[in-house]
Structures are given as structure tokens and as C-alpha cells.
Write a protein that holds these residues in place. Structure first.
Motif, PDB file in Angstrom:
ATOM      1  N   THR A   4     -23.308 -69.481  12.677  1.00 54.61           N
ATOM      2  CA  THR A   4     -22.189 -69.770  11.779  1.00 54.61           C
ATOM      3  C   THR A   4     -22.690 -70.121  10.385  1.00 54.61           C
ATOM      4  N   THR A   5     -23.708 -70.966  10.327  1.00 59.07           N
ATOM      5  CA  THR A   5     -24.292 -71.326   9.032  1.00 59.07           C
ATOM      6  C   THR A   5     -24.817 -70.097   8.312  1.00 59.07           C
ATOM      7  N   SER A   6     -25.543 -69.261   9.034  1.00 57.03           N
ATOM      8  CA  SER A   6     -26.137 -68.082   8.424  1.00 57.03           C
ATOM      9  C   SER A   6     -25.064 -67.112   7.931  1.00 57.03           C
ATOM     10  N   ARG A   7     -24.037 -66.885   8.755  1.00 55.76           N
ATOM     11  CA  ARG A   7     -23.046 -65.881   8.372  1.00 55.76           C
ATOM     12  C   ARG A   7     -22.142 -66.343   7.237  1.00 55.76           C
ATOM     13  N   ALA A  18     -16.716 -71.957  16.264  1.00 59.25           N
ATOM     14  CA  ALA A  18     -17.351 -72.524  15.071  1.00 59.25           C
ATOM     15  C   ALA A  18     -16.920 -71.781  13.813  1.00 59.25           C
ATOM     16  N   MET A  19     -16.827 -70.474  13.885  1.00 56.00           N
ATOM     17  CA  MET A  19     -16.392 -69.694  12.711  1.00 56.00           C
ATOM     18  C   MET A  19     -14.939 -70.014  12.359  1.00 56.00           C
ATOM     19  N   ALA A  20     -14.095 -70.139  13.382  1.00 56.92           N
ATOM     20  CA  ALA A  20     -12.684 -70.439  13.134  1.00 56.92           C
ATOM     21  C   ALA A  20     -12.492 -71.819  12.527  1.00 56.92           C
ATOM     22  N   ALA A  21     -13.438 -72.720  12.776  1.00 55.94           N
ATOM     23  CA  ALA A  21     -13.330 -74.091  12.272  1.00 55.94           C
ATOM     24  C   ALA A  21     -13.817 -74.237  10.835  1.00 55.94           C
ATOM     25  N   GLN A  22     -14.417 -73.205  10.266  1.00 57.02           N
ATOM     26  CA  GLN A  22     -14.893 -73.289   8.891  1.00 57.02           C
ATOM     27  C   GLN A  22     -13.720 -73.455   7.922  1.00 57.02           C
ATOM     28  N   VAL A  23     -13.873 -74.338   6.946  1.00 54.84           N
ATOM     29  CA  VAL A  23     -12.804 -74.627   5.997  1.00 54.84           C
ATOM     30  C   VAL A  23     -12.899 -73.667   4.814  1.00 54.84           C
ATOM     31  N   LEU A  24     -11.890 -72.804   4.682  1.00 54.56           N
ATOM     32  CA  LEU A  24     -11.803 -71.853   3.572  1.00 54.56           C
ATOM     33  C   LEU A  24     -10.884 -72.448   2.518  1.00 54.56           C
ATOM     34  N   ASP A  25     -11.464 -72.905   1.402  1.00 53.38           N
ATOM     35  CA  ASP A  25     -10.640 -73.616   0.423  1.00 53.38           C
ATOM     36  C   ASP A  25     -11.338 -73.632  -0.925  1.00 53.38           C
ATOM     37  N   ASP A  26     -10.737 -74.336  -1.856  1.00 52.62           N
ATOM     38  CA  ASP A  26     -11.243 -74.473  -3.221  1.00 52.62           C
ATOM     39  C   ASP A  26     -12.744 -74.748  -3.208  1.00 52.62           C
ATOM     40  N   PRO A  27     -13.553 -73.864  -3.797  1.00 58.17           N
ATOM     41  CA  PRO A  27     -15.008 -74.061  -3.742  1.00 58.17           C
ATOM     42  C   PRO A  27     -15.476 -75.315  -4.466  1.00 58.17           C
ATOM     43  N   MET A  28     -14.664 -75.863  -5.347  1.00 58.94           N
ATOM     44  CA  MET A  28     -15.029 -77.103  -6.025  1.00 58.94           C
ATOM     45  C   MET A  28     -14.858 -78.329  -5.128  1.00 58.94           C
ATOM     46  N   ALA A  29     -14.127 -78.184  -4.029  1.00 55.95           N
ATOM     47  CA  ALA A  29     -13.880 -79.312  -3.128  1.00 55.95           C
ATOM     48  C   ALA A  29     -15.108 -79.582  -2.262  1.00 55.95           C
ATOM     49  N   GLY A  68      -6.774 -64.936  -6.233  1.00 57.15           N
ATOM     50  CA  GLY A  68      -8.223 -64.938  -6.039  1.00 57.15           C
ATOM     51  C   GLY A  68      -8.643 -63.985  -4.937  1.00 57.15           C
ATOM     52  N   TRP A  69      -9.930 -63.996  -4.634  1.00 59.53           N
ATOM     53  CA  TRP A  69     -10.520 -62.970  -3.778  1.00 59.53           C
ATOM     54  C   TRP A  69     -11.045 -63.569  -2.475  1.00 59.53           C
ATOM     55  N   TRP A  70     -10.126 -63.961  -1.626  1.00 66.59           N
ATOM     56  CA  TRP A  70     -10.439 -64.701  -0.415  1.00 66.59           C
ATOM     57  C   TRP A  70     -10.507 -63.787   0.802  1.00 66.59           C
ATOM     58  N   TYR A  71     -11.430 -64.138   1.706  1.00 67.09           N
ATOM     59  CA  TYR A  71     -11.451 -63.488   3.024  1.00 67.09           C
ATOM     60  C   TYR A  71     -11.995 -64.511   4.016  1.00 67.09           C
ATOM     61  N   PRO A  72     -11.351 -64.666   5.167  1.00 66.31           N
ATOM     62  CA  PRO A  72     -11.718 -65.748   6.083  1.00 66.31           C
ATOM     63  C   PRO A  72     -12.939 -65.417   6.930  1.00 66.31           C
ATOM     64  N   PRO A  73     -13.645 -66.433   7.439  1.00 70.84           N
ATOM     65  CA  PRO A  73     -14.696 -66.201   8.426  1.00 70.84           C
ATOM     66  C   PRO A  73     -14.121 -65.428   9.615  1.00 70.84           C
ATOM     67  N   GLU A  97     -23.995 -52.765   6.057  1.00 71.26           N
ATOM     68  CA  GLU A  97     -24.063 -54.180   5.737  1.00 71.26           C
ATOM     69  C   GLU A  97     -22.685 -54.657   5.296  1.00 71.26           C
ATOM     70  N   VAL A  98     -22.213 -55.752   5.888  1.00 77.19           N
ATOM     71  CA  VAL A  98     -20.937 -56.344   5.483  1.00 77.19           C
ATOM     72  C   VAL A  98     -21.259 -57.554   4.614  1.00 77.19           C
ATOM     73  N   PHE A  99     -20.865 -57.486   3.340  1.00 72.55           N
ATOM     74  CA  PHE A  99     -21.224 -58.535   2.393  1.00 72.55           C
ATOM     75  C   PHE A  99     -20.061 -59.511   2.238  1.00 72.55           C
ATOM     76  N   GLY A 100     -19.833 -60.263   3.282  1.00 74.06           N
ATOM     77  CA  GLY A 100     -18.782 -61.259   3.324  1.00 74.06           C
ATOM     78  C   GLY A 100     -18.893 -62.006   4.646  1.00 74.06           C
ATOM     79  N   PRO A 101     -18.051 -63.011   4.898  1.00 69.45           N
ATOM     80  CA  PRO A 101     -18.203 -63.867   6.085  1.00 69.45           C
ATOM     81  C   PRO A 101     -17.687 -63.207   7.357  1.00 69.45           C
ATOM     82  N   VAL A 102     -18.198 -62.023   7.656  1.00 73.44           N
ATOM     83  CA  VAL A 102     -17.756 -61.241   8.812  1.00 73.44           C
ATOM     84  C   VAL A 102     -18.949 -60.952   9.707  1.00 73.44           C
TER      85      VAL A 102
END
Length: 457
Positions: free
Chosen positions: A254-257, A288-299, A341-346, A362-367
Motif C-alpha cells: 500500500t505504501t509503495s503503490r 489497506a488501499m481502501a482506507a487511504q485518505v484521498l484529500d487536500d494534499p496540504m492537510a 482537480g485531477w483526482w483518482y482514488p487508490p 505502466e500505470v502512473f497513478g495509485p492503481v
């Protein structure tokens, strides 16, 4: 592509820059050539002092620099701060070890009929660095710190969506005390790169980017007989065997992806799991991937921010859509959030087949794509069934299996029971279509040096 800062979290254009004219570029090349004469005659002790000064500035400006990077390409502020710290550490590493890495190497003088014989490392001259946006400070620094310590001026052509970071780097080295022309930022489009690379004042080039860009740069450099180092990405395997610590492997996966919002060349992208632990690992990984918080990167609480560009987000979305159309199963994620913005979830995708783009691209995103394998031999065969060869991970508690993976995985970096990452102390680079040459460590600082043979009667 326009040279501008666009906040990926909102899609808002914040600042635009005019590309340099041909005359302005020529002036920068002349500064680099003149700066080379002063830089190469400076002592290792002086260069190390300048690098330490750069590290001190980075430490003092960590928060503001991190916020600049987060605003330009969307990485979380937590990750951006860590990147600034890593750059400061690289400066100090080469300040401390650069002289030893480039020390004269004595030869057997009597055997060659000499009073004295040795090899010495000398700088080549201005080096053009063509860098990507995903680690806007670190990608440039892992070239700049060793190049400057060796006495080579840097000419940075950075990605067009991180111009403020690019300009900051030139300002950083100037404030640290390096001679005028030792490091310059060229605000130019990729269409101007061939002219710069063909200029006689440029003696070598390094590029981190796409395979197509690498081929183009290598072709011109070959025509001009100029040295190149290329790092062109990868489709890194992450192998999980029955003896692995499954909980630790799922957490690391999860950390790596999700590292850098899934936009890292050395992040694991293909997860090859032995059938005996496939269900256990996949269930833990999906949770673990589903639990990742997708939100404001400044937070401070955000795990994943937006992708850096709209085109990058669209490409990731299309790769997942293609897999689903051909029968793949999305275990979590897979739906673009309805927000600016340009969001895509884990996202985790299983049941992949060779007809799907995700099988070979190669998939260049959290997939993440998860594959089931039946044996060690199947795992190695699938891991190596890619045109790339940058990094590879293998998880196993069996010592014999660990040694076999080290030998059998076709990659420039193999990490056992840990995720692939870069360290100043270790050489970094790939094989096959992932490029050639090495950055970092003693090997990286020597890439752009003339190894001169000296024989004295």
C-alpha cells in the motif's frame, strides 16, 4: 506545453512563464561554459562547503519549499517535506564523500615501466539535465549534488508544470555560493531540447522520463558523441511468496503503490502473489488501499492527493476502464471523484489478462494490478515479462528463495522484504527499456567524469 503552475487539487492556473528566447538560452550556455572554468579549478573542500550551505538553506526553508512543490504537482505536504529533507541529505552526503569517490586511483607503476601511474577523475563540462515533475526537487538534486561536487555545471530543463521549483534550484545554488553559471535553469519547451543538446558547450546529458523521450535524447547524443544517463521508468513487480509476513507485505504494498500519489517510477505496480496466500494478501491489500485518505494534499492527514496533470489522470482512468471492459474486477476504488482537480482514488484490480493494457503497461497513478502465480518459476517469469527493468520487490522468509530472487529478477534494483527506494549511498538505475547508467553513490558521481590515465617516467 505551456510553462505554468496549475494547482492539481483545483485545476486553477496560478502562474505562467514565457519560454526563454534563443538568445537567452545562448546566454545561459555561455554562463555555464565560463562557470565551468571556475568550478573545475575549485577544490573539493570548497565545493563541499557550497553543498553544505545549500543543505542548510534547504533545512531552513523546508516548509515553504514543500508547499511550493505540493501546489505545483499535488504531492502531499508530508511527502514534500520529506523530499526536501532527502535533498539536503544528498548534498551533505556528497559534501562528505565526494572527494574520496573521485580520489586518484594508483596503478602498478613498475609493471608499466613508470615512476608513477594512476587514474584520475576530471569533470566533463556542462551537463544538460532533463527532469520530470513527479519528484521535482529530488530528481534534479540527485543529479545536481554529485555533478557539482565533481565540477560539472548543471543546465536544468525541468518539466513545464513545475517552473517555480526549477527556478528555486538555480537560486538555491547561487545563494549557497557556487560560481556564476554553475547551475542554470532553462525555461524552455521540449522542442528546444535538441538545439541545446547539439550545442558544443553541452558535454553530456541525463534524462529521467518516458521511453520515447529517452530514445530521442540518446539518438541526438549518439550523433554528437556525448555521454548520457537515462532513467526511463518501469513496471515494477512485487512478489509475495507463502513464507512472507503477509500483514507486513500488504502494508508495504500500500505504501509503495500510493507513494507520491502513485506517480513514482520505482513504486510497485504489478503484485504477483503465490496462490497459497493470494486470498489472504489480496484481502489485506484491498482493505489497506481502501482506507487511504484521498484529500487536500496540504492537510496533514491526507495519504493521497491529486494526480499532477489532467492528461495523467485521464490516462489512468482509461487503463482501468479498459481492464474492466475486458473482464477485470475492481476490488476497491475505480471511480473518479466528482470534484475540481485531477483526482483518482487508490484502486486494486484483479483477474487481469494479457488482452488488457494493465497487463503490460505502466500505470502512473495509485492503481495496483494483482496477479495470482502458482510457483516460484511462474513468479519470476511473469516478473520479468516486461520491457522494463528498473526495480523489483520480493517478499519471502526463505533464505534460499531470497538469494534466488536476487539472481533471477531482471532489474537494476532488487529489494527483499522491503519496498524499492532511492538512497544517496546506493547506485540507482535500470536495465532493458528502463535505461542505462547510474545515479547516486560513487557510481553516479563518476558517470560524468573523464577517467584520465596518467603515466610518468
Amino acid at each position: 506545453m505551456a510553462i505554468e503552475t496549475i494547482n492539481p487539487a483545483t485545476g486553477e492556473t496560478l502562474k505562467s512563464f514565457e519560454p526563454m528566447t534563443d538568445r537567452q538560452v545562448a546566454q545561459q550556455l555561455s554562463r555555464a561554459a565560463t562557470g565551468f572554468e571556475e568550478l573545475r579549478r575549485s577544490s573539493y573542500q570548497q565545493r563541499s562547503q557550497w553543498l553544505r550551505a545549500a543543505a542548510d538553506i534547504l533545512d531552513a526553508e523546508t516548509d515553504s519549499v514543500a508547499r511550493m512543490m505540493t501546489t505545483e504537482m499535488g504531492k502531499t505536504l508530508v511527502a514534500a517535506r520529506a523530499e526536501v529533507g532527502k535533498c539536503a541529505a544528498a548534498c551533505r552526503f556528497y559534501a562528505e564523500h565526494g572527494a574520496a569517490f573521485l580520489a586518484d586511483e594508483p596503478a602498478d607503476a613498475p609493471a608499466v615501466g613508470a615512476r608513477r601511474a594512476y587514474a584520475r577523475y576530471e569533470p566533463l563540462g556542462p551537463v544538460l539535465a532533463i527532469m520530470p515533475w513527479n519528484f521535482p526537487l529530488w530528481q534534479a538534486m540527485r543529479f545536481a549534488a554529485p555533478a557539482l561536487m565533481a565540477g560539472n555545471p548543471g543546465l536544468l530543463k525541468h518539466a513545464s508544470n513545475v517552473p517555480q521549483t526549477a527556478l528555486y534550484l538555480a537560486d538555491l545554488f547561487a545563494r549557497a555560493g557556487f560560481p556564476d553559471g554553475a547551475f542554470s535553469t532553462l525555461l524552455i519547451g521540449s522542442d528546444a531540447v535538441p538545439r541545446v543538446l547539439r550545442d558544443d558547450r553541452v558535454r553530456a546529458a541525463t534524462l529521467t522520463g518516458s521511453e520515447a523521450a529517452g530514445r530521442a535524447v540518446a539518438a541526438i547524443a549518439g550523433e554528437q558523441l556525448k555521454k548520457t544517463v537515462l532513467e526511463l521508468g518501469g513496471s515494477d513487480p512485487f512478489v509475495v511468496m507463502p513464507s512472507a509476513d503477509i500483514a507486513a507485505a500488504a502494508a508495504a504494498a500500500t505504501t509503495s503503490r500510493c507513494l507520491n500519489n502513485g506517480q513514482s517510477c520505482i513504486s510497485a505496480k504489478r503484485f504477483l502473489v503465490h496462490r497459497e496466500v493470494y486470498d489472504e494478501f489480496t484481502d489485506a491489500f484491498v482493505a489497506a488501499m481502501a482506507a487511504q485518505v484521498l484529500d487536500d494534499p496540504m492537510a496533514e492527514t491526507s495519504d493521497v492527493g491529486p494526480l499532477a496533470t489532467a492528461s495523467g489522470r485521464d490516462e489512468v482512468e482509461e487503463q482501468v476502464r479498459d481492464a474492466v471492459l475486458h473482464g477485470a474486477r475492481v476490488r476497491c476504488g475505480g471511480d473518479r471523484p466528482n470534484r475540481p482537480g485531477w483526482w483518482y482514488p487508490p484502486t486494486v484490480v484483479t483477474d487481469l489478462t494479457p488482452q488488457m493494457r494493465m497487463w503490460s503497461e505502466e500505470v502512473f497513478g495509485p492503481v495496483a494490478g494483482v496477479f495470482q502465480v502458482d510457483s516460484y518459476a511462474d513468479a519470476v517469469a511473469l516478473a520479468n515479462d516486461t520491457p522494463f527493468g528498473l526495480g523489483a520487490n520480493a517478499w519471502t522468509a526463505d533464505p534460499a528463495e531470497q538469494e534466488s530472487f536476487v539472481q533471477d529478477l531482471a532489474a537494476g534494483l532488487v529489494f527483499i522484504n522491503g519496498i524499492v527506494t532511492s538512497h544517496p549511498q546506493l547506485p540507482f538505475g535500470g536495465i532493458k527499456n528502463s535505461g542505462y547508467g547510474r545515479e547516486l553513490s560513487a557510481h553516479g558521481i563518476r558517470e560524468f567524469c573523464n577517467l584520465k590515465t596518467v603515466w610518468m617516467a
